[in-house]
Design an enzyme around this catalytic site. Structure first.
Site, PDB file in Angstrom:
ATOM      1  N   HIS A  88      21.230  37.862  30.075  1.00 12.96           N
ATOM      2  CA  HIS A  88      22.471  38.505  30.519  1.00 12.96           C
ATOM      3  C   HIS A  88      23.618  37.517  30.328  1.00 12.96           C
ATOM      4  O   HIS A  88      23.476  36.331  30.598  1.00 12.96           O
ATOM      5  CB  HIS A  88      22.333  38.885  31.994  1.00 12.96           C
ATOM      6  CG  HIS A  88      23.387  39.819  32.494  1.00 12.96           C
ATOM      7  ND1 HIS A  88      24.687  39.427  32.720  1.00 12.96           N
ATOM      8  CD2 HIS A  88      23.324  41.133  32.840  1.00 12.96           C
ATOM      9  CE1 HIS A  88      25.387  40.463  33.168  1.00 12.96           C
ATOM     10  NE2 HIS A  88      24.581  41.512  33.256  1.00 12.96           N
ATOM     11  N   ARG A 126      33.196  43.501  34.447  1.00 12.71           N
ATOM     12  CA  ARG A 126      33.816  43.672  33.133  1.00 12.71           C
ATOM     13  C   ARG A 126      34.146  45.137  32.877  1.00 12.71           C
ATOM     14  O   ARG A 126      35.152  45.468  32.248  1.00 12.71           O
ATOM     15  CB  ARG A 126      32.899  43.112  32.041  1.00 12.71           C
ATOM     16  CG  ARG A 126      32.874  41.594  32.025  1.00 12.71           C
ATOM     17  CD  ARG A 126      31.888  41.031  31.018  1.00 12.71           C
ATOM     18  NE  ARG A 126      30.515  41.097  31.500  1.00 12.71           N
ATOM     19  CZ  ARG A 126      29.482  41.542  30.798  1.00 12.71           C
ATOM     20  NH1 ARG A 126      29.663  41.975  29.557  1.00 12.71           N
ATOM     21  NH2 ARG A 126      28.275  41.551  31.307  1.00 12.71           N
TER      22      ARG A 126
END
Length: 506
Positions: free
Chosen positions: A278, A301
């Site tokens: 990740h 995000r």
């Protein structure tokens, strides 16, 4: 605010108990994360008893830590009404990578495609089941990396989705007399005779007033494995299949993978080398070399956050697939090795609009000291220009050289040195294992010849093939619900057809 696991139903007894009579046989579920809870929910709905085992002291697995949400399409909550299971299927295929074309037999390619089709075609009903039948709020929808539409659902309140979903399902199950949960119970062997799985052996960690004790127990019945992946098995399966990831921090506690328990009875494996790194795990300023890190949710995000290098510049579309964003960080950021932990530090930056939309996350992250409230001036002159450029992109005054088109809840348009920012330092982290035991679209575990092993199912991260080489954000919880429910339905049917007959013969 901090979130804790819900309390368990029972822990293992400190002393051996006599084996239950045949009439007390249950479907055995190994693992208490979302896949196991979804399976258990289906089983008790079919009036089938469940005995759940988990080796951890508290239930919930990694599912309870999930923070970005669960994918669903179509649902009444999606802001755009042009999403379809077909679009979700295509996004998942694109994310899955070359494993669907290369280095695989045609049977494996067809199997992966069938698993992905099952996942994506069931996404809407999975979210509807959680909302309508279990009362879980999933009304907030964002677009995560690799998705062509907003389809990742979470609640509008303060609870992260993993906590909300797991605690609700577990609470409902604990009220059902057909459900039993034991924690501190580690399965050591799967019992298979005459081509059928008949139960498990497990070690029970008990505690007396003077000393800890271990007891050996057996359970008899059909088995569903929902025991998770091997991303925390740094010196075992992870070292075997991905030695190149040595030293890269992880979001997983140190724990052995359970796939060998199933290969010992002939189960096949698929995509074991496919491990997801990740792009964003927080570097804790108080312990920067920590090997286990908190995940910086992709939802940050999705709500508009950007990533900046040390020199204050952007370098990637933050909503690309996890693999592409991770590759960009490792390629662009300077590598550091504090205490032999391999890291690539970058700054994750949110404006007040994005921070407000992600407040359920930010409250926890700021409480832990992982995110700080600051101003643009603290980030430097170059960062001020970069953030202004991004604000111009969001407002439509510029186009993004990195081709980002979704900006979440970012609201800042005119950037000044005193503009408020929320900043945390992040690095890529080993997060999820796409590989595992081979299953089909009915969650049945298959052997090395792609034949069903009777009496055995698997769901969640313990199984392979559902995501290919890269998992889309929001699809781990979805996988747990879709294949967990399928496993529960299939095991219930098997139990009613085979074990009810055996009981009648007594």
């Amino acid at each position: 605010m901090a979130f804790t696991s819900p309390s368990t139903s029972t822990s293992c007894p400190a002393a051996p108990t006599p084996p239950p009579p045949l009439s007390a046989q249950s479907v055995i579920i190994v693992g208490s994360g979302l896949a196991g809870l979804a399976a258990a929910s289906q089983l008790v709905a079919h009036k089938v008893p469940v005995h759940m085992l988990d080796r951890a002291p508290k239930p919930g697995g990694n599912s309870i830590k999930a923070s970005s949400g669960i994918n669903g399409v179509p649902t009444r909550f999606q802001p755009l009404k042009d999403d379809t299971p077909g679009l979700f299927f295509n996004d998942t295929i694109n994310s899955a990578g070359g494993v669907l074309l290369l280095r695989s037999s045609s049977d494996q390619v067809l199997l992966r495609e069938q698993l992905i089709r099952t996942l994506t075609s069931s996404a809407g009903s999975a979210v509807n089941w959680l909302v309508d039948e279990n009362g879980i709020d999933l009304s907030r929808v964002v677009q995560l990396g690799g998705h062509s539409r907003p389809r990742t659902h979470r609640g509008a309140g303060e609870k992260p989705p993993g906590v909300a979903i797991v605690s609700t399902l577990l609470g409902l199950l604990e009220k059902n007399p057909l459900f039993k949960l034991q924690t501190d119970a580690t399965v050591t062997k799967v019992l298979r005779e005459d081509e059928e799985v008949l139960g498990v052996e497990y070690t029970c960690e008990g505690d007396s007033s003077t000393t800890a004790t271990k007891t050996e127990e057996k359970l008899h019945g059909p088995v569903i494995f929902a025991s998770g992946g091997f991303a925390g098995d740094a010196h075992g399966l992870l070292a075997k299949y991905r030695p190149d990831l040595a030293g890269v921090p992880t979001t997983n506690q140190a724990r052995e993978g359970s796939q060998p328990l199933l290969t010992d009875i002939g189960a096949g494996l698929l995509d074991m080398e496919s491990v997801q790194v990740h792009p964003t795990g927080f570097i804790d300023p108080k312990d920067p070399a920590a090997q286990v890190k908190f995940l910086a949710a992709e939802a940050l995000r999705g709500e508009g956050a950007i990533m900046l290098l040390e020199n204050g510049t952007r370098f990637v579309n933050e909503l690309e697939t996890r693999k592409n964003v991770t590759d960009a960080i490792m390629r662009s950021a300077a590598t550091t090795t504090p205490e032999n932990t391999r890291q690539w530090p970058v700054n994750l930056v949110l404006d007040e609009g994005a921070a407000e939309a992600a407040s359920s996350h930010l409250g926890f992250y700021t409480w832990k000291g992982l995110v700080r409230k600051t101003t643009v001036s603290e980030l430097g002159t170059s960062a001020l220009q970069t953030i202004q450029d991004y604000a111009d992109i969001v407002s439509g005054r510029k186009t993004d050289e990195y081709h980002r088109t979704s900006f979440g809840s970012w609201t800042l348009t005119d950037v000044r040195p005193d503009s408020v920012m929320y900043v945390g330092q992040v690095t890529p982290v080993v997060h999820f294992t796409m590989g595992g035991v081979t299953i089909n679209e009915r969650s049945e575990v298959l052997d090395m010849d792609m034949k069903q092993i009777r009496g055995l199912w698997a769901a969640g991260e313990v199984a392979g093939g559902v995501h290919g080489q890269n998992r889309l954000g929001g699809s781990s919880l979805l996988e747990c619900v879709v294949f967990g429910r399928i496993a529960g339905d299939q095991a219930a049917k098997f139990y009613q057809e085979h074990y009810a007959t055996r009981l009648d013969d007594l």
